[in-house]
Design an enzyme around this catalytic site. Structure first.
Site, PDB file in Angstrom:
ATOM      1  N   ASP A  86       9.632  -5.973   4.510  1.00 26.43           N
ATOM      2  CA  ASP A  86       8.233  -6.128   3.928  1.00 26.43           C
ATOM      3  C   ASP A  86       8.053  -7.757   3.381  1.00 26.43           C
ATOM      4  OD1 ASP A  86       5.877  -5.402   2.933  1.00 26.43           O
ATOM      5  OD2 ASP A  86       6.328  -3.548   1.666  1.00 26.43           O
ATOM      6  N   GLU A 137      -7.560   0.938  -7.193  1.00 28.18           N
ATOM      7  CA  GLU A 137      -6.442   1.885  -6.663  1.00 28.18           C
ATOM      8  C   GLU A 137      -6.085   1.315  -5.342  1.00 28.18           C
ATOM      9  OE1 GLU A 137      -5.932   6.787  -6.126  1.00 28.18           O
ATOM     10  OE2 GLU A 137      -7.471   5.648  -4.977  1.00 28.18           O
TER      11      GLU A 137
END
Length: 713
Positions: free
Chosen positions: A238, A450
């Protein structure tokens, strides 16, 4: 496609140490003397080609999961891969080798949405390992294509493993999960993507899992991924995760140590800036050059499978032209997925669908009513046209019905304008209600509050939710609309479950719309007015309150998700209403006992007993009848589409493994004893039965002898 291994190794054998190190960077430079062009490995396609200009913008992944439709997910992925090739072909022609321009896509996200507070749960296929596995496999297969010689694109299963928040702690957090939870919950979807779909890449997670940084974890990357599962593709870190090894996890002391740890344990390409240290690591004896060779061979093999070094025109996908981007067919598919993703949670006294001939005016209220941002979620592309819920309703009713609109309130702040007093739109809300025959409230969240840490700007949780309530003044606006005495319909646009107990008690009709894509507003309007029947099912549990959940940082599955929860849900996993009605016909099992290598076929039929065409999902759940085992778990599903009066036969196969469970040492065991098999259109829990008025058919299946399986199978 094993033929590419030799070609890849031959290329690597001609590279200098510096050249090899360069190829392990996500922005790998060209090696012109070997005919290897520059390549940027970083590209995104979670729900459409992302961050690379105009492309079909499908509903966010959590909404796609609500379709419970494997075939549909496959079609979507095929469309994404076609648009990806079309873009790649024109970009390559122009010499554009920038980020987001390649064929290696870092999707799907098959993490388990274990806690509704997690901001990135919207990127997943929900909380269930079986559903996530089925949809993840179909997404990968659609992306990679079925050509015998070349991959259409390369998919990547992420984030390996257990990654599911909190976002604010992800760079330093150690997720502790038992072996049993790892193999029962967190690993199955990755295993399915690797072994069934032959996914080309796997991305490690930011966090540590049981003490090891995931992007440098021997347990995850070597023991499980390569040895147990036989993974043959490449592993990518990542982004900037390897930097965390020394800066945040404090597992290593220097960049050189971090790069060495990642490379030695199986990370092949670094999204970040640590792998330039590999030159000194190899020279200093910290990394064997043979391991570096293996990593670069893995990467060259992927590029060869994608046809990147072949003569122009010799790869079947070279002929996909730019006219294949955002086609009318892809737009129609986008609308179909949006329609099938919407979940009707409540419809008291048949308030929906509305008959536009019977109303003169409709009020559309809320911060998400005219919001494009609420359509798309994160990791998004750019649509050629967006239809918000307000626009969808206006388009649908035309001149026949007067539409009144109020923003109602800001999404999360206490006013919509800088100089006004708090709650500056409340009087307008009341005015709109007073002149409207019916009120549609469009509430929720968007990817600004979000989502992923750094993307989402909510000041309280780095993209996660602090609780399950609508933020800001939204609850006040909802109450004001309900107090008006007019019929109210709530459209909740979120990427996750909210606590809707008050709304459920006071509002007659509730639609969960997720982030429904660029034409989502049209899909919502057509649902409200009955152009089609809703068919979405919840891929996550809607809890009554966040107070009943374990601590967000607790990765034990106990009391989490429908599989382990003890309290009653407000709206259960697998639940969703329709405008039409369905009935199961005669249901039988092909056998009433199961053993090693055994299979049981579930045979049933579904009839549309209502007066609208509609879709329904047959769901099969299995429960072991002994203590300390999960609740009934989804183990089979089949989507059917039926005209009124039409009936369809359904067959669903359960293998012996559908009955087996992992023990505390992560051994898969089919225990001697009895099991229940439930066949229906929902979960077999009491709440689902109460909400739907249907009770699944139940069978008892016997296992006469305990069976122990090996991990590799």
């Amino acid at each position: 496609m094993g033929k590419y291994r030799e070609r890849a190794a031959a290329l690597v054998a001609q590279m200098t140490l510096e050249e090899k190190v360069g190829q392990t960077l996500y922005n790998a430079p060209a090696i012109e003397r070997l005919g290897i062009p520059a390549y940027n490995w970083w590209n995104e396609a979670l729900h459409g080609v992302a961050r690379a200009g105009t492309a079909t913008l499908f509903p966010q992944a959590i909404g796609v999961a609500a379709t419970f439709d494997e075939e549909l997910v496959g079609k979507m992925a095929e469309a994404i891969a076609t648009e990806a090739r079309a873009k790649y072909n024109v970009q390559k022609k122009e010499g554009d080798r920038d980020i987001y321009k390649g064929l290696t896509f870092w999707a799907p996200n098959v993490n388990i949405f274990r806690d509704p507070r997690w901001g990135r749960g919207q990127e997943t296929y929900g909380e269930d390992p079986y559903l996530t596995s089925r949809l993840g496999v179909r997404f990968v297969e659609g992306m990679q294509g079925d050509d015998p010689d070349y991959l259409k694109t390369a998919a990547c299963a992420k984030h390996f493993a257990v990654h599911s928040g909190p976002e604010g702690l992800r760079h330093s957090f150690n997720a502790i999960a038992s072996k049993q939870d790892m193999y029962e919950t967190y690993l199955p979807a990755f295993k399915a993507c690797v072994q069934e779909a032959k996914v080309e890449a796997v991305m490690g997670a930011y966090n540590r899992t049981n003490g090891e940084p995931c992007c440098g974890s021997k347990t995850l990357l070597q023991d499980i991924l390569r040895k147990e599962w036989g993974f043959e593709g490449h592993v990518v870190s990542d982004c900037w995760a390897v930097l965390d090894f020394h800066e945040n996890h404090k597992i290593t002391k220097t960049p050189l140590e971090s790069a060495s740890m990642a490379m030695n344990n199986g990370c092949d390409v670094n999204c970040g800036c640590m792998f330039p240290n590999l030159r000194d690591a190899v020279r200093g004896g910290y990394v064997e050059e043979a391991r570096l060779d293996e990593a670069v061979t893995n990467l060259m093999e992927t590029r060869l499978k994608l046809g990147m070094f072949e003569k122009e025109g010799s790869v079947p996908f070279d002929g996909i032209g730019y006219e294949q981007v955002d086609t009318p067919g892809h737009k129609a598919l986008n609308l179909e997925i949006a329609q099938k993703s919407l979940v009707l949670l409540k419809n008291e006294n048949g308030l929906l669908p509305l008959d536009k001939k019977k109303i003169r005016s409709i009020g559309v209220i809320g911060p998400n009513a005219d919001s494009r941002k609420a359509l798309v979620g994160n990791y998004e592309g750019t649509a050629s046209r967006y239809v918000t819920v307000l626009e969808g309703i206006e388009d649908y009713v035309g001149e026949d019905v007067r539409v009144y609109y109020s923003e109602g309130c800001h999404l999360y702040q206490d006013k919509t304008s800088g100089l006004t007093q708090e709650n500056d739109r409340l009087s307008e809300v009341k005015a709109v209600c007073s002149v409207s025959d019916v009120v549609v409230l469009v509430m929720g969240l968007d990817s600004g509050i979000e989502g992923e840490q750094g993307d989402a700007g909510n000041e309280f949780a780095s993209g996660d939710k602090k609780d399950l309530a609508f933020p800001g003044l939204q609850p006040e606006v909802i109450r004001a609309a309900c107090e008006s005495g007019k019929p109210v319909i709530l459209v909740s646009m979120t990427g996750s479950a909210m606590a809707l107990s008050w709304e459920d008690a006071h509002i007659p009709a509730i639609i969960q719309a997720w982030y429904p894509g660029s034409c989502g507003g049209r899909a919502v309007a057509e649902l409200i007015f009955g152009a089609y029947s809703p068919e979405g099912k919840l891929p996550v549990t809607f809890y009554r309150t966040s107070e009943e959940l374990p601590d967000f940082t607790d990765y034990a599955m106990q009391n989490r998700t429908y599989r382990y929860m003890k309290k009653e849900a407000l709206y259960p996993f697998g639940y969703g209403l329709s405008y039409t009605s369905f009935a199961l016909g005669d249901t039988v099992l092909s056998a009433d006992s199961i053993g090693a290598g055994g299979r049981i076929t579930v045979r049933t039929s579904v009839r549309n007993t209502g007066n609208m065409p509609g879709g329904q999902t047959v769901q099969v759940y299995v429960k072991a009848l002994r203590e300390n085992t999960p609740n009934a778990q989804l183990k089979g599903l089949k989507k059917v589409y039926l005209q009124p009066g039409e009936e369809a036969a359904v067959e669903i196969m359960l293998t012996d493994r559908a009955f087996a469970l992992y023990d505390e040492e992560a051994s898969l065991v089919l225990e001697k004893g009895e099991y229940q098999v439930y066949v229906g259109m929902q979960q077999p829990d009491a709440r689902s039965i109460a909400l739907t008025g249907h009770r699944p058919v139940c069978f008892t299946v016997d296992c006469k002898q305990t069976v122990l399986y090996s991990r590799e199978q």
